[in-house]
Write an enzyme that holds these catalytic residues in place. Structure first.
Site, PDB file in Angstrom:
ATOM      1  N   LYS A  51     -11.964  -3.392  18.378  1.00 47.29           N
ATOM      2  CA  LYS A  51     -10.541  -3.658  18.732  1.00 47.29           C
ATOM      3  C   LYS A  51     -10.136  -3.581  20.107  1.00 47.29           C
ATOM      4  O   LYS A  51      -8.897  -3.809  20.451  1.00 47.29           O
ATOM      5  CB  LYS A  51      -9.484  -2.914  17.742  1.00 47.29           C
ATOM      6  CG  LYS A  51      -9.918  -3.001  16.222  1.00 47.29           C
ATOM      7  CD  LYS A  51      -9.322  -4.060  15.379  1.00 47.29           C
ATOM      8  CE  LYS A  51      -9.739  -3.957  14.070  1.00 47.29           C
ATOM      9  NZ  LYS A  51      -8.734  -4.050  13.418  1.00 47.29           N
ATOM     10  N   ASN A 103       0.725  -1.210  -0.159  1.00 47.85           N
ATOM     11  CA  ASN A 103       0.103   0.018  -0.020  1.00 47.85           C
ATOM     12  C   ASN A 103       0.918   1.058  -0.114  1.00 47.85           C
ATOM     13  O   ASN A 103       2.067   1.220   0.012  1.00 47.85           O
ATOM     14  CB  ASN A 103      -0.913  -0.181   1.170  1.00 47.85           C
ATOM     15  CG  ASN A 103      -0.030  -0.148   2.391  1.00 47.85           C
ATOM     16  OD1 ASN A 103       0.630   0.760   2.814  1.00 47.85           O
ATOM     17  ND2 ASN A 103      -0.227  -1.283   3.195  1.00 47.85           N
ATOM     18  N   ASP A 105      -4.638  -6.210   4.986  1.00 49.13           N
ATOM     19  CA  ASP A 105      -5.792  -6.953   5.467  1.00 49.13           C
ATOM     20  C   ASP A 105      -5.816  -8.334   5.042  1.00 49.13           C
ATOM     21  O   ASP A 105      -6.125  -9.327   5.469  1.00 49.13           O
ATOM     22  CB  ASP A 105      -7.235  -6.219   5.356  1.00 49.13           C
ATOM     23  CG  ASP A 105      -6.955  -4.912   6.124  1.00 49.13           C
ATOM     24  OD1 ASP A 105      -6.803  -4.962   7.125  1.00 49.13           O
ATOM     25  OD2 ASP A 105      -7.476  -4.098   5.570  1.00 49.13           O
ATOM     26  N   LYS A 148     -14.339   1.127  15.145  1.00 47.99           N
ATOM     27  CA  LYS A 148     -12.847   0.502  15.256  1.00 47.99           C
ATOM     28  C   LYS A 148     -12.233   0.483  16.951  1.00 47.99           C
ATOM     29  O   LYS A 148     -11.961  -0.742  17.245  1.00 47.99           O
ATOM     30  CB  LYS A 148     -11.946   0.861  14.331  1.00 47.99           C
ATOM     31  CG  LYS A 148     -10.636   0.398  14.291  1.00 47.99           C
ATOM     32  CD  LYS A 148      -9.941   0.965  13.062  1.00 47.99           C
ATOM     33  CE  LYS A 148      -8.586   0.294  12.919  1.00 47.99           C
ATOM     34  NZ  LYS A 148      -7.711   0.593  11.671  1.00 47.99           N
ATOM     35  N   LYS A 157       8.737 -17.659 -10.127  1.00 45.44           N
ATOM     36  CA  LYS A 157       8.115 -16.332 -10.880  1.00 45.44           C
ATOM     37  C   LYS A 157       6.890 -17.104 -11.850  1.00 45.44           C
ATOM     38  O   LYS A 157       7.200 -17.799 -12.657  1.00 45.44           O
ATOM     39  CB  LYS A 157       9.101 -15.635 -11.823  1.00 45.44           C
ATOM     40  CG  LYS A 157       8.246 -14.259 -12.501  1.00 45.44           C
ATOM     41  CD  LYS A 157       9.284 -13.687 -13.189  1.00 45.44           C
ATOM     42  CE  LYS A 157       8.277 -12.568 -13.790  1.00 45.44           C
ATOM     43  NZ  LYS A 157       8.964 -12.009 -15.193  1.00 45.44           N
ATOM     44  N   PHE A 189      -4.370   3.298  14.666  1.00 47.36           N
ATOM     45  CA  PHE A 189      -4.950   4.486  13.371  1.00 47.36           C
ATOM     46  C   PHE A 189      -5.975   3.969  12.409  1.00 47.36           C
ATOM     47  O   PHE A 189      -5.971   2.615  12.234  1.00 47.36           O
ATOM     48  CB  PHE A 189      -3.471   4.618  12.544  1.00 47.36           C
ATOM     49  CG  PHE A 189      -2.647   5.706  13.270  1.00 47.36           C
ATOM     50  CD1 PHE A 189      -1.909   5.529  14.185  1.00 47.36           C
ATOM     51  CD2 PHE A 189      -2.373   6.828  12.656  1.00 47.36           C
ATOM     52  CE1 PHE A 189      -1.109   6.487  14.838  1.00 47.36           C
ATOM     53  CE2 PHE A 189      -1.566   7.945  12.921  1.00 47.36           C
ATOM     54  CZ  PHE A 189      -1.023   7.732  14.320  1.00 47.36           C
TER      55      PHE A 189
END
Ligand SMILES: Cc1cc2nc3c(=O)[nH]c(=O)nc-3n(C[C@H](O)[C@H](O)[C@H](O)COP(=O)(O)O)c2cc1C
Length: 404
Positions: A344, A212, A281, A340, A291, A326
């Site tokens: 959590k 990301n 995730d 969240k 490969k 975060f």
């Protein structure tokens, strides 16, 4: 955070070494950070660099002679020694090290070092044989015994063309030692802080991976500010091109599973855990050892859920431990972040929206909202280091409340 040394007095002691030239840059860096810098040179140092350089940079008289009366009257070696927040003797010649280790005070620099009550940091720089000489080594040990902090010289090609130990470390390293000693109040002293940062990378095959856009900037800023506030910091980092903050225990990881393992190994002893990393995730179910060859038709990669590190930390929280997560969202930021926090079992969620200008990945600024069980604080757009400071303040408040 530009002027992090505002109001601090730094005394630099320069002795007769070829590395003296580096101190012009150190002086300039300290001035830019807001410090009031006073330079003391030995007579022999004058052979290597002109005091005018330091006087121009600092706006203060460069002191060389203990008996110089050509300036406003006070006993400088005593007054400077008292005024200083930190004294760095760099480059420290074998000679000045020997003098300081044995209480000799026969020039302005050695006399001030003896009179100074602040933290004294010494950076030896000399020829390898001089450095390895047992007399020099004994003197360095003596200085450590007398609570001097010693910055080890680095290996390299020395001015005499020898290769070995004895080189003055780079300017940034010297400034980092001063920052650790003097920047910020040390209100996190004795506290252990775990920060995760950066992006995880989930391998598809030996060539490709899923990741990301996280740069690691926010987490690295938190680790740095916590270190400057005196904490013992462990930084577990995925992919990031940021400079590793100095004086932190740095653990490099690749995948979400690596990060989970590293967190599990370290979380128990922590007072604060700040999960700023962007953890995947999902990860490929199968990682090809070879490969994967390109074909003409579409390709499908089956993904499985990764371990939820924040949830693990929330559920396994130790007494008085503060867990911070975060939340980066593109819509319904606050609702999602509140949800969240509950799901959590975190103590606080730092919510930031990717849609907000100047916020989110890669940039040097962020606009965040702190969400706790009974409060919500929206901060203005500010540099990530300032967000880090405000977050640490908030975490300290939460811990205080928990411990009551
Ligand atoms: C070109 C040159 C480079 C020198 N570099 C160093 C050095 O890096 N470290 C050191 O301990 N002495 C070095 N010396 C020797 C010192 O300058 C000498 O021991 C001097 O007496 C140190 O005085 P001070 O400690 O009062 O500054 C060098 C001498 C010369 C001529």
């Amino acid at each position: 955070m530009n002027k992090i040394l505002d109001g601090k007095t730094v005394v630099l002691g320069i002795s007769g070494s070829i590395a003296a030239y580096k101190m012009a840059n150190v002086t300039s860096m300290l001035i830019k950070l807001g410090a009031d810098v006073h330079v003391i040179m030995t007579k022999n140092a004058l052979n290597f660099i002109n005091p005018i350089t330091f006087e121009t940079l600092t706006n203060n008289k460069c002191l060389v002679d203990t008996f110089d009366r050509n300036f406003e009257f006070h006993v400088s070696h005593v007054s400077l020694g008292q005024k200083a927040d930190v004294m760095l003797i760099a480059p420290a010649s074998a000679n000045i090290i020997s003098k300081m280790a044995n209480g000799i005070a026969d020039d302005m620099l050695s006399t001030t070092a003896l009179a100074a009550t602040c933290k004294k940091i010494v950076a030896p720089a000399m020829n390898t044989h001089m450095y390895n000489n047992r007399i020099t080594q004994d003197n360095i040990e003596k200085l450590k015994k007398y609570d001097f902090e010693v910055i080890d010289p680095v290996k390299g090609i020395l001015a005499c063309r020898d290769i070995g130990d004895g080189k003055l470390p780079d300017e940034e390293t010297l400034v980092n030692h001063i920052l650790r000693e003097t920047a910020c109040s040390k209100d996190l002293k004795g506290k252990k802080v775990l920060v995760t940062a950066g992006a995880t990378m989930e391998a598809i095959d030996p060539v490709r991976y899923i990741t990301n856009h996280s740069s690691g900037k926010m987490g690295y800023a938190i680790a740095k500010m916590a270190m400057l506030r005196g904490a013992d910091v462990t930084l577990i980092s995925g992919n990031s091109t940021e400079d590793i903050p100095p004086f932190v225990n740095f653990i490099k990881v690749k995948s979400a599973m690596d990060m989970f393992k590293a967190v599990k190994e370290n979380y128990k002893e922590m007072d604060f855990i700040i999960k700023a990393a962007a953890v995947a995730d999902y990860t490929p179910v199968n990682v090809s050892e070879e490969k994967i060859k390109k074909k003409d038709d579409d390709m499908f990669i089956k993904l499985k859920r990764t371990e939820d590190i924040l949830k693990f930390l929330g559920e396994n929280k130790l007494k008085n431990q503060i867990v911070c997560g975060f939340a980066m969202e593109t819509s319904n930021l606050i609702e999602n972040a509140k949800e969240k926090l509950k799901r959590k079992k975190a103590d606080i969620i730092v919510a930031n929206s990717l849609k907000e200008e100047g916020s989110g990945f890669k940039g040097d600024t962020n606009k965040v909202t702190f969400i706790t069980e009974d409060d919500m604080k929206a901060l203005d757009l500010m540099p990530k280091e300032e967000v880090a400071v405000k977050l640490i303040d908030e975490l300290m408040d939460l811990k205080d409340k928990k411990e009551v």
